[in-house]
Design a protein around this motif. Structure first.
Motif, PDB file in Angstrom:
ATOM      1  N   PRO A  70       0.600  -1.395  -0.242  1.00 61.92           N
ATOM      2  CA  PRO A  70       0.105  -0.046  -0.133  1.00 61.92           C
ATOM      3  C   PRO A  70       0.674   1.355  -0.020  1.00 61.92           C
ATOM      4  O   PRO A  70       0.573   2.289  -0.450  1.00 61.92           O
ATOM      5  N   GLU A  71       1.899   1.189   0.718  1.00 64.97           N
ATOM      6  CA  GLU A  71       2.764   2.394   0.761  1.00 64.97           C
ATOM      7  C   GLU A  71       3.954   2.232  -0.250  1.00 64.97           C
ATOM      8  O   GLU A  71       5.117   2.757   0.089  1.00 64.97           O
ATOM      9  N   ALA A  72       3.774   1.741  -1.264  1.00 66.43           N
ATOM     10  CA  ALA A  72       5.035   1.327  -2.353  1.00 66.43           C
ATOM     11  C   ALA A  72       5.655   2.767  -2.800  1.00 66.43           C
ATOM     12  O   ALA A  72       4.938   3.487  -2.896  1.00 66.43           O
ATOM     13  N   VAL A  73       6.884   2.637  -2.955  1.00 72.51           N
ATOM     14  CA  VAL A  73       7.815   3.823  -3.460  1.00 72.51           C
ATOM     15  C   VAL A  73       7.441   3.680  -5.073  1.00 72.51           C
ATOM     16  O   VAL A  73       7.763   2.792  -5.820  1.00 72.51           O
ATOM     17  N   VAL A  74       7.223   4.960  -5.585  1.00 73.81           N
ATOM     18  CA  VAL A  74       7.105   4.990  -7.216  1.00 73.81           C
ATOM     19  C   VAL A  74       8.481   5.775  -7.488  1.00 73.81           C
ATOM     20  O   VAL A  74       8.921   6.807  -7.179  1.00 73.81           O
ATOM     21  N   MET A  75       9.226   4.674  -8.260  1.00 76.24           N
ATOM     22  CA  MET A  75      10.546   5.278  -8.814  1.00 76.24           C
ATOM     23  C   MET A  75      10.614   6.307 -10.017  1.00 76.24           C
ATOM     24  O   MET A  75      10.456   5.744 -11.177  1.00 76.24           O
ATOM     25  N   ILE A 147      13.442  -3.665  -3.844  1.00 79.07           N
ATOM     26  CA  ILE A 147      12.356  -3.703  -4.831  1.00 79.07           C
ATOM     27  C   ILE A 147      10.967  -4.089  -4.376  1.00 79.07           C
ATOM     28  O   ILE A 147      10.068  -3.899  -4.929  1.00 79.07           O
ATOM     29  N   ARG A 148      10.866  -4.725  -3.228  1.00 79.33           N
ATOM     30  CA  ARG A 148       9.525  -5.226  -2.415  1.00 79.33           C
ATOM     31  C   ARG A 148       9.029  -4.043  -2.308  1.00 79.33           C
ATOM     32  O   ARG A 148       7.802  -4.318  -1.916  1.00 79.33           O
ATOM     33  N   ASP A 149       9.571  -2.872  -1.876  1.00 76.29           N
ATOM     34  CA  ASP A 149       9.051  -1.603  -1.363  1.00 76.29           C
ATOM     35  C   ASP A 149       8.663  -0.679  -2.319  1.00 76.29           C
ATOM     36  O   ASP A 149       8.189   0.365  -2.399  1.00 76.29           O
ATOM     37  N   MET A 150       8.961  -1.182  -3.796  1.00 76.74           N
ATOM     38  CA  MET A 150       8.695  -0.248  -4.877  1.00 76.74           C
ATOM     39  C   MET A 150       7.293  -0.732  -5.342  1.00 76.74           C
ATOM     40  O   MET A 150       6.999  -1.836  -5.333  1.00 76.74           O
TER      41      MET A 150
END
Length: 247
Positions: A70-75, A147-150
């Protein structure tokens, strides 16, 4: 049966049946025969379609295993600095671990070659970078972000992949190259093709970039298919380029 009963009815003047009526009725029966036979083929095709649809929807309804947090980072501005830190991987919990304690680093602009015999795990390793699978243990980071946080699409949009067996579609060469960027200009398509060393052989075709290739690119040679696939990957200007076969 039509001729027999028609003759009996005509001879006995039943229902006002005449020779002409019998002949006409018999002609109608003959005309109906072919559609009725065809109906049998239609029923067979419907049965096959139902079976095929069940398989298709089985895939479409399959749950997506790799999802963004839900709080994933957009690169938005990725440099492409990859780190593998003590990575272990197995395809499921019960299977054999295929990658053990993998540690390496690929810096932006650097070319890293993974060499090994068939079955060594090269494809499994590169499939972890775009998160086709998640690591069993350890960590893969891009620009120091796990990458699991992206956001998954944010990660994959910046990765170009060329597989050993490239899949081309039954469309023009231009459409195949621009598959990942349909709004690309002709200049961008040409530049990508030149970078992939494909421009020369494409322009030799009578229709050039408008040449339609067969399903899976069967009208092109293996090398030509690979160069079109490389051009397709180059066109999206990826931060990370994965070539699943170095040759």
């Amino acid at each position: 049966l039509v001729l027999f009963f028609g003759a009996v009815m005509e001879q006995n003047n039943i229902g006002g049946v005449t020779v002409g009526l019998v002949v006409a009725f018999n002609a109608y029966v003959l005309i109906l025969a072919q559609p009725i036979r065809f109906l049998g083929f239609v029923i067979l095709l419907i049965t096959q379609a139902i079976s095929s649809a069940e398989r298709v929807f089985e895939i479409l309804d399959a749950p997506v295993e790799i999802q963004s947090k839900p709080e994933a980072v957009v690169m938005d501005h990725m440099k492409g600095h990859i780190k593998f830190e003590n990575v272990k991987f197995s395809y499921d919990e019960a299977s054999t671990v295929v990658l053990h304690d993998i540690n390496f680093e690929a810096k932006p602009g650097q070319i890293v070659a993974l060499l090994g015999p068939t079955g060594a795990g090269k494809s499994s390793l590169v499939n972890l970078i775009p998160r086709f699978y998640d690591v069993t243990d350890g960590r893969i980071s891009v620009d120091d972000v796990d990458i699991r946080d992206m956001e998954v699409s944010s990660l994959r949009d910046r990765i170009g992949i060329v597989l050993q067996k490239s899949l081309l579609f039954s469309a023009t060469i231009r459409e195949n190259i621009a598959y990942g960027k349909p709004d690309a200009s002709d200049e961008e398509v040409f530049a990508a093709a030149k970078a992939a060393n494909a421009h020369d052989f494409i322009t030799e075709f009578s229709e050039g970039y408008d040449t339609v290739v067969g399903e899976r690119g069967v009208t092109l040679s293996g090398g030509q298919r690979q160069r079109v696939a490389i051009a397709r990957a180059i066109l999206i200007d990826p931060r990370i380029m994965i070539l699943a076969d170095s040759t």
